[in-house]
Design an enzyme around this catalytic site. Structure first.
Site, PDB file in Angstrom:
ATOM      1  N   ASP A  33       0.877  -1.197  -0.027  1.00  0.00           N
ATOM      2  CA  ASP A  33      -0.091   0.053  -0.101  1.00  0.00           C
ATOM      3  C   ASP A  33       1.098   1.418  -0.055  1.00  0.00           C
ATOM      4  OD1 ASP A  33      -2.410   1.622   0.647  1.00  0.00           O
ATOM      5  OD2 ASP A  33      -1.564   2.053   2.610  1.00  0.00           O
ATOM      6  N   ASP A  57      -0.234   5.021   0.706  1.00  0.00           N
ATOM      7  CA  ASP A  57      -0.565   6.235   1.835  1.00  0.00           C
ATOM      8  C   ASP A  57      -0.443   5.645   3.280  1.00  0.00           C
ATOM      9  OD1 ASP A  57      -2.321   8.652   0.313  1.00  0.00           O
ATOM     10  OD2 ASP A  57      -1.914   6.817  -0.718  1.00  0.00           O
TER      11      ASP A  57
END
Length: 235
Positions: A29, A31
């Site tokens: 991922d 953020d």
């Protein structure tokens, strides 16, 4: 002799160390995992709507809003009319890599793993992050921009419009198949509820400074310090 595992690592469901040589793909991922911010919240700050957008982001990441696509559309609608210069400002002044992100990615690449960046965020930022960390595969959302302003919508891409949790999982499995790897030869690293599908499909799931629900379901939880600590359980 194996180095002791740091106390900031919580390990569930297996006895370390795992062998790094057993893995062929690592999915990340972006953020709040590889980088220190939620980009959409920082864009919203430029529009004076950070509190409103961040509240939706937080609820979605905790899993309280179960429809990620709906939560993203709600947040994007609040950004209609924000100039592209706001994105430029976020990239130039707010986005930083989390501790250990560069070190972990470099070590995984040196060990021969392919790297996948799969994000519910935006290509404006994933392009930069992918280039800096040497990602082999990238999937993220494309903001629609007309006359230098955000429309509040996304551009339809060949694979679809919104990269949600199921799309993250699908991309992990697709990339694994492309390189001839099995799911158990993949690791997935994330922090929010929309990362759980890909984490559940991978042979090793890692929560980084994650929401409680994600920490509980991950095989490894890094609750303090940097991402490079994952290397302590990968012998």
């Amino acid at each position: 002799m194996t180095a002791p595992t740091p106390s900031s690592l919580i390990i569930q469901g297996f006895t370390p160390p795992l062998r790094l040589a057993d893995f062929r793909l690592a999915a990340f991922d972006m953020d709040s995992t590889l980088i220190n911010i939620e980009c959409i919240d920082e864009i919203a700050a430029a529009a004076g709507k950070k509190a409103e957008v961040a509240a939706i982001t937080e609820a979605a990441m905790r899993g309280e809003i179960t429809d990620f696509k709906d939560s993203l559309r709600r947040r994007l609608a609040l950004l209609k009319g924000v100039p592209v210069s706001a994105l430029e400002q976020v990239l130039a002044t707010r986005l930083q890599f989390n501790p250990g992100a560069r070190e972990l990615c470099a070590a995984l690449k040196a060990a021969g793993l392919k790297l996948l960046l799969v994000s519910g965020g935006f290509t404006y930022f994933t392009r930069h992050v992918a280039a800096e960390l040497g990602m082999d595969f990238v999937r993220s959302n494309e903001l629609e921009i007309v006359d230098g302003l955000l429309t509040g919508g996304l551009v339809m891409q060949a694979w679809g419009e919104i990269c949600d949790g199921e799309e993250k999982k699908r991309m992990l499995l697709q990339c694994a198949a492309e390189i001839g790897a099995q799911p158990h030869q993949c690791m997935a690293v994330g922090d929010g509820a929309n990362d759980l599908p890909m984490m559940g499909a991978a042979g090793l799931s890692v929560a980084y400074h994650a929401k409680p629900r994600v920490r509980e379901q991950a095989m490894v939880a890094i609750n303090e310090g940097g991402l490079e600590q994952l290397l302590h359980v990968l012998g």
